[in-house]
Motif scaffolding. Structure first.
Motif, short mmCIF file in Angstrom:
data_model
loop_
_atom_site.label_atom_id
_atom_site.label_comp_id
_atom_site.label_asym_id
_atom_site.label_seq_id
_atom_site.Cartn_x
_atom_site.Cartn_y
_atom_site.Cartn_z
N TYR A 341 -7.91 69.12 55.51
CA TYR A 341 -9.14 69.90 55.63
C TYR A 341 -10.17 69.47 54.58
O TYR A 341 -9.80 69.12 53.46
CB TYR A 341 -8.82 71.39 55.48
CG TYR A 341 -7.93 71.91 56.57
CD1 TYR A 341 -8.32 71.82 57.91
CD2 TYR A 341 -6.69 72.47 56.28
CE1 TYR A 341 -7.50 72.28 58.93
CE2 TYR A 341 -5.86 72.94 57.30
CZ TYR A 341 -6.28 72.84 58.62
OH TYR A 341 -5.46 73.28 59.63
N HIS A 342 -11.45 69.54 54.94
CA HIS A 342 -12.50 69.09 54.03
C HIS A 342 -12.44 69.81 52.70
O HIS A 342 -12.63 69.20 51.65
CB HIS A 342 -13.88 69.26 54.69
CG HIS A 342 -14.20 68.08 55.58
ND1 HIS A 342 -14.44 68.20 56.92
CD2 HIS A 342 -14.26 66.77 55.30
CE1 HIS A 342 -14.66 67.01 57.44
NE2 HIS A 342 -14.56 66.12 56.47
N LYS A 343 -12.12 71.12 52.74
CA LYS A 343 -12.05 71.87 51.47
C LYS A 343 -10.94 71.31 50.57
O LYS A 343 -11.08 71.27 49.35
CB LYS A 343 -11.75 73.35 51.75
CG LYS A 343 -12.95 74.15 52.16
CD LYS A 343 -12.58 75.62 52.25
CE LYS A 343 -13.62 76.37 53.05
NZ LYS A 343 -13.13 77.63 53.59
N VAL A 344 -9.86 70.90 51.19
CA VAL A 344 -8.75 70.33 50.40
C VAL A 344 -9.12 68.93 49.90
O VAL A 344 -8.85 68.58 48.75
CB VAL A 344 -7.44 70.31 51.23
CG1 VAL A 344 -6.30 69.68 50.45
CG2 VAL A 344 -7.06 71.72 51.68
N VAL A 345 -9.81 68.16 50.76
CA VAL A 345 -10.26 66.82 50.33
C VAL A 345 -11.15 66.95 49.10
O VAL A 345 -11.02 66.22 48.13
CB VAL A 345 -11.02 66.10 51.48
CG1 VAL A 345 -11.66 64.81 50.98
CG2 VAL A 345 -10.08 65.80 52.64
N GLU A 346 -12.06 67.94 49.14
CA GLU A 346 -12.96 68.17 47.99
C GLU A 346 -12.16 68.44 46.73
O GLU A 346 -12.45 67.92 45.66
CB GLU A 346 -13.82 69.41 48.25
CG GLU A 346 -15.17 69.11 48.83
CD GLU A 346 -15.83 70.42 49.29
OE1 GLU A 346 -15.75 71.42 48.54
OE2 GLU A 346 -16.38 70.42 50.41
N GLU A 347 -11.13 69.30 46.88
CA GLU A 347 -10.30 69.63 45.71
C GLU A 347 -9.60 68.38 45.18
O GLU A 347 -9.59 68.12 43.97
CB GLU A 347 -9.26 70.69 46.10
CG GLU A 347 -8.49 71.21 44.90
CD GLU A 347 -7.32 72.12 45.25
OE1 GLU A 347 -6.66 71.89 46.29
OE2 GLU A 347 -7.05 73.05 44.48
N LEU A 348 -9.05 67.59 46.11
CA LEU A 348 -8.32 66.39 45.69
C LEU A 348 -9.26 65.38 45.03
O LEU A 348 -8.93 64.78 44.01
CB LEU A 348 -7.61 65.75 46.89
CG LEU A 348 -6.54 66.61 47.58
CD1 LEU A 348 -5.89 65.86 48.74
CD2 LEU A 348 -5.46 67.07 46.62
N ASN A 349 -10.46 65.24 45.59
CA ASN A 349 -11.43 64.32 44.96
C ASN A 349 -11.84 64.81 43.57
O ASN A 349 -12.09 64.02 42.67
CB ASN A 349 -12.67 64.16 45.85
CG ASN A 349 -12.40 63.21 47.01
OD1 ASN A 349 -11.50 62.38 46.94
ND2 ASN A 349 -13.17 63.33 48.08
N GLY A 350 -11.86 66.13 43.41
CA GLY A 350 -12.15 66.71 42.08
C GLY A 350 -11.08 66.30 41.07
O GLY A 350 -11.40 65.92 39.93
N PHE A 351 -9.83 66.34 41.48
CA PHE A 351 -8.74 65.91 40.57
C PHE A 351 -8.91 64.44 40.21
O PHE A 351 -8.70 64.04 39.06
CB PHE A 351 -7.37 66.12 41.22
CG PHE A 351 -7.01 67.57 41.46
CD1 PHE A 351 -7.34 68.55 40.53
CD2 PHE A 351 -6.35 67.95 42.62
CE1 PHE A 351 -7.00 69.88 40.75
CE2 PHE A 351 -6.02 69.28 42.86
CZ PHE A 351 -6.35 70.25 41.92
N ALA A 352 -9.27 63.63 41.23
CA ALA A 352 -9.44 62.19 40.99
C ALA A 352 -10.50 61.96 39.92
O ALA A 352 -10.32 61.15 39.00
CB ALA A 352 -9.83 61.49 42.29
N ARG A 353 -11.61 62.72 40.04
CA ARG A 353 -12.70 62.59 39.06
C ARG A 353 -12.20 62.97 37.67
O ARG A 353 -12.43 62.25 36.69
CB ARG A 353 -13.84 63.53 39.49
CG ARG A 353 -15.20 63.01 39.17
CD ARG A 353 -16.35 63.83 39.73
NE ARG A 353 -16.06 65.21 40.05
CZ ARG A 353 -15.95 65.70 41.29
NH1 ARG A 353 -16.07 64.90 42.33
NH2 ARG A 353 -15.70 66.98 41.49
N GLU A 354 -11.46 64.08 37.59
CA GLU A 354 -11.00 64.57 36.29
C GLU A 354 -10.08 63.57 35.58
O GLU A 354 -10.13 63.42 34.38
CB GLU A 354 -10.21 65.88 36.48
CG GLU A 354 -11.10 67.10 36.64
CD GLU A 354 -10.27 68.29 37.13
OE1 GLU A 354 -10.81 69.06 37.93
OE2 GLU A 354 -9.11 68.42 36.73
N VAL A 355 -9.20 62.90 36.37
CA VAL A 355 -8.23 62.01 35.71
C VAL A 355 -8.65 60.55 35.76
O VAL A 355 -7.96 59.68 35.22
CB VAL A 355 -6.81 62.18 36.30
CG1 VAL A 355 -6.33 63.61 36.20
CG2 VAL A 355 -6.74 61.68 37.74
#
Ligand code: NDP
Length: 361
Positions: A341-355
């Protein structure tokens, strides 16, 4: 092409290999050892492939947040505390639940190869994801695999008003000739907690009978169940539809995974983002040849399943056996990708940015 879940939100399809690479990248960037990251990724991927939305991409965030908070030991010293030819007890040293569970089931399988049965308990562990992953390790080796775990208390006992027992899942995997394995992989509550989280994220009411609000009344609001109320045991409210059996099964799993292993029972199990969660697990591998030649057994399992599937079904309905829909969903998703789901993709991309790793998409 078959998928058991109705995909009812905007999503994109992502190939399994890309998701796997992404999970491993994020986890290793957070200092999880590569082999451990691979096992966690496997668990998430198997869940999503088999259509268990509650424990796939949506669940990744819980592990990331716990690791960032420092509640999980990323370099656990997993010790064998007790051992015989047929059993062992492992101390997971507060590490991630999936790697120690993988090791425990593989150890049970080794013992079953030599001595027909292997039973390995784990204490001092964390959330292990879907139970079916570990049972399938035994099935892949033509054995019967049983996996179970304690969880934190989110469920009322029959006639109870407060959370006192876990959603304690159990998975029983059995090989079948020429067909997908039998895999009964289920929470002992009406549904897994992740399904409440799913409805909350989708802003949808839950069906009546899944959970109670803070006053002990049936509610259709997933937020109320998650924040102040409680889940109902498998079979639902009271005894009329067998709620006491789900509750009893949950307690039995507490006894095997928590009391027998000297971990703790669900009342005292903590969330992964708290220190010393002390989850306990139990893994059993059964070498079928101990009882009957394995090929004969698989043939008879096939006949048993066909007997049931040939029985009369309700209008417009089909008779399935446990594990069948999951296997067909996996076959489809291996071809066309896993819906995220797009909302989950957004969350996962957020983690990618953080790390500091590449975005999922
Ligand atoms: P479901 O209710 O979705 O499915 C339970 C089982 O029923 C599956 O084996 C499924 O097989 C089977 N099934 C579904 N429909 C039919 C049918 N019509 N006929 C026969 N069998 C059928 O699972 P839950 O919500 O109870 O649990 C979901 C997951 O959550 C599990 O993987 C569990 O291990 C995990 N979990 C993990 C926890 C943890 O703390 N680690 C806690 C609780 C749950 P199929 O897959 O083929 O549909």
């Amino acid at each position: 092409m078959f998928e058991k879940v109705e995909v009812d939100e905007s999503y994109i399809r992502i190939p399994k290999d890309r998701l796997e690479e992404f999970y491993i990248n994020v986890l290793t960037a957070l200092s999880v050892q590569k082999e451990d990251a691979r096992i966690v990724a496997d668990n998430l991927i198997i869940a999503d492939l088999r259509g268990i939305e509650s424990h796939g991409a949506q669940r990744f965030g819980r592990y990331v947040r716990a690791i960032k908070k420092g509640t999980v030991n990323l370099k656990p010293d997993i010790k064998i505390e007790k051992e015989s030819q047929v059993h062992a007890l492992l101390d997971g040293d507060e590490g991630l639940g999936q790697p120690v569970s993988y090791k425990a089931m593989m150890l049970a399988i080794e013992k079953a190869k030599e001595n027909f049965i292997g039973m390995v308990g784990v204490r001092n562990s964390n959330h292990f994801g879907i139970a079916g992953h570990y049972s399938l390790l035994a099935v892949d080796r033509d054995m019967i695999g049983i996996s179970m775990t304690t969880t934190r208390p989110l469920v009322v006992p029959t006639w109870g008003l407060e959370r006192a027992v876990g959603t304690n899942p159990i998975a029983i995997g059995i090989p079948v000739k020429d067909k997908p394995p039998f895999l009964l992989d289920m929470a002992t509550s009406v549904v897994a907690t992740g399904k409440f989280e799913l409805y909350k994220r989708k802003n949808k009411p839950i069906p009546e009978g899944w959970g109670l609000d803070g006053r002990g009344e049936i509610t259709t609001d997933p937020n109320k169940v998650l924040s102040e109320g409680a889940e109902l045991p498998l079979g639902g409210l009271g005894e009329l539809l067998g709620g006491h059996k789900g509750y009893g099964l949950s307690l039995a799993i507490d006894a095997l995974c928590g009391v027998l292993t000297n971990a703790t029972w669900s009342k005292w199990v903590k969330n992964t983002d708290e220190k010393r969660s002390n989850v306990g697990h139990m893994f059993i591998a059964i070498n079928i040849d101990a009882f009957t030649p394995v090929e004969d057994f698989k043939e008879r399992m096939k006949r048993m399943i066909e007997d049931v599937k040939r029985s009369k079904a309700m209008k417009g309905k089909k008779i399935w056996y446990p594990g069948e829909k999951g296997a067909f969903t996996a076959e489809t998703r291996l071809k066309i990708g896993i819906p995220v789901y797009h909302k989950v993709v957004e969350e996962l991309n957020g983690f990618a940015r953080e790390v500091g790793v590449e975005r999922l998409v």
